[in-house]
Design a protein around this motif. Structure first.
Motif, mmCIF file in Angstrom:
data_model
loop_
_atom_site.group_PDB
_atom_site.id
_atom_site.type_symbol
_atom_site.label_atom_id
_atom_site.label_comp_id
_atom_site.label_asym_id
_atom_site.label_seq_id
_atom_site.Cartn_x
_atom_site.Cartn_y
_atom_site.Cartn_z
ATOM 1 N N THR A 1 36.415 -9.986 -43.883
ATOM 2 C CA THR A 1 35.782 -11.127 -43.196
ATOM 3 C C THR A 1 34.322 -10.861 -42.866
ATOM 4 O O THR A 1 33.710 -11.610 -42.109
ATOM 5 N N ASN B 1 31.433 -11.821 -35.112
ATOM 6 C CA ASN B 1 32.219 -11.823 -36.341
ATOM 7 C C ASN B 1 31.557 -12.743 -37.355
ATOM 8 O O ASN B 1 31.252 -13.907 -37.044
ATOM 9 N N ASN C 1 32.975 -13.830 -40.066
ATOM 10 C CA ASN C 1 34.015 -14.796 -40.427
ATOM 11 C C ASN C 1 33.837 -15.367 -41.840
ATOM 12 O O ASN C 1 33.715 -16.584 -42.035
#
Length: 370
Positions: A136, A222, A224
């Protein structure tokens, strides 16, 4: 990755091809038109007309994996020698070319593909922050914004560059080929301040201090990534809810006059020479903050003087503009809060805030009447 350190590459030429990185490209929301503390932006160095969109003084960290065919999964690919590896500018090659521990170069492996990603600055580990990389993308746990704005820095993450081979590189001469393109994006929000007063104001209006209060300074980032083969991501921050992680930040402390035409405080501070000032006025800082929701307690406190009279104004940021309040800061966005001093028949000693952006993602204009 054995192939990276051996002279095994026969294409695209008969000589070995060193692994390097092109002058890292800054995404459109990274380019800056002015040099300010902490922010990374374009630089043109004296004696050359070459513009480096990523400063040569900076260094970044690279991650890479190896695979036989096109990348399908970062975690299923083979790890390489590049795993959070610091990459610095190599003046002899005019490129960011990593060196092995033995002092040699890395080389492209034969009949393999490499995929890359990066995070900047390389000093993240020195500040106690560790970046990891996986399926990710980039993850940075418990990132903390420094209390002293002079110690803050522009946190960048790159989009993933996949399926690269030596054949993608172009012969640049001097036994070197072009580098892997790295495209960085901002992870933080940049908070700037500018000044303006009405031409009708005859008094001298002087800024003394700017303090941002109760901004959260700790969060986890993050990237993502939602599509590993064709890069797509939805970067997000998970912000601390601990009251102890709310801090105050002094963006300016000194003495500069409000101009008729709007100017950045950092610009005024760098150019003004105030005799007898207690502090150097070049101590003016953009605040590089974690993107976050603006609670009712997030305020900007402004200390200023009208003539010899000292005044203080405090603004709750999430109240403006009245028709569509901006209640959060977004990553990769520069917000310029314009302190606007005015006088008219209805309102005396008014300061407005007019956040806007320049160089980063456009954030709009906001006027706040105190």
């Amino acid at each position: 990755l054995a192939g990276c350190v051996k002279n095994e590459v026969e294409s695209p030429a008969t000589k070995d091809v060193k692994i390097g990185f092109a002058t890292p490209v800054l995404n459109s929301n990274v380019d800056t038109k002015a040099s300010v503390y902490g922010e990374i932006g374009s630089h043109t160095y004296s004696g050359t007309n070459v513009n480096y969109s990523y400063p040569r003084e900076e260094s970044f960290r690279i991650f890479a994996v190896e695979h036989s065919g096109a990348l399908t999964s970062w975690v299923d690919a083979t790890p390489t020698a590049f795993n959070n590896t610091a990459i610095s500018y190599n003046g002899s090659l005019d490129a960011w070319a990593p060196m092995t521990a033995a002092g040699g170069f890395y080389y492209w492996p034969d009949n393999k593909m490499l995929s890359f990603a990066a995070v900047s600055p390389a000093e993240l580990d020195i500040t106690g922050v560790a970046a990891t990389y996986g399926a990710t993308g980039t993850k940075i746990e418990n990132f903390v914004v420094a209390d002293d704005p002079a110690e803050q820095y522009d946190l960048l993450f790159s989009k993933r560059e996949v399926n690269k081979t030596s054949a993608d590189m172009v012969d640049m001469g001097a036994d070197y080929y072009s580098g892997v393109p790295i495209t960085f994006q901002h992870a933080l929000s940049s908070i700037h301040f500018s000044l303006k007063k009405d031409a009708s104001v005859t008094e001298t209006v002087t800024l003394v201090g700017i303090t941002l209060k109760n901004a959260v300074n700790k969060a986890t980032f993050n990237e993502n990534i939602t599509n590993e083969t064709a890069y797509a991501s939805s970067p997000a921050w998970t912000v601390s809810t601990d009251a102890a992680d709310k801090h105050n930040y002094t963006s300016f402390s000194g003495s500069v006059e409000f101009p008729i035409n709007p100017r950045y405080v950092s610009d005024l501070a760098a150019s003004d020479d105030v005799e007898g000032a207690e502090k150097d006025n070049d101590e003016s800082h953009a605040l590089l903050m974690i993107p976050q929701a603006l609670g009712n307690d997030v305020v900007v406190e402004v200390d200023y003087k009208v003539g010899d009279e000292v005044k203080t104004r405090s603004v709750q940021l999430n109240q403006y503009p009245a028709n569509a309040p901006i209640t959060s800061w977004a990553g990769g966005t520069r917000y310029t809060y314009r302190l606007y001093y005015s006088k008219d028949a209805q309102m005396d000693d008014i300061i407005y805030f007019a956040p806007s952006t320049e160089g980063w993602t456009e954030g709009g204009i906001i006027e706040v009447i105190l």
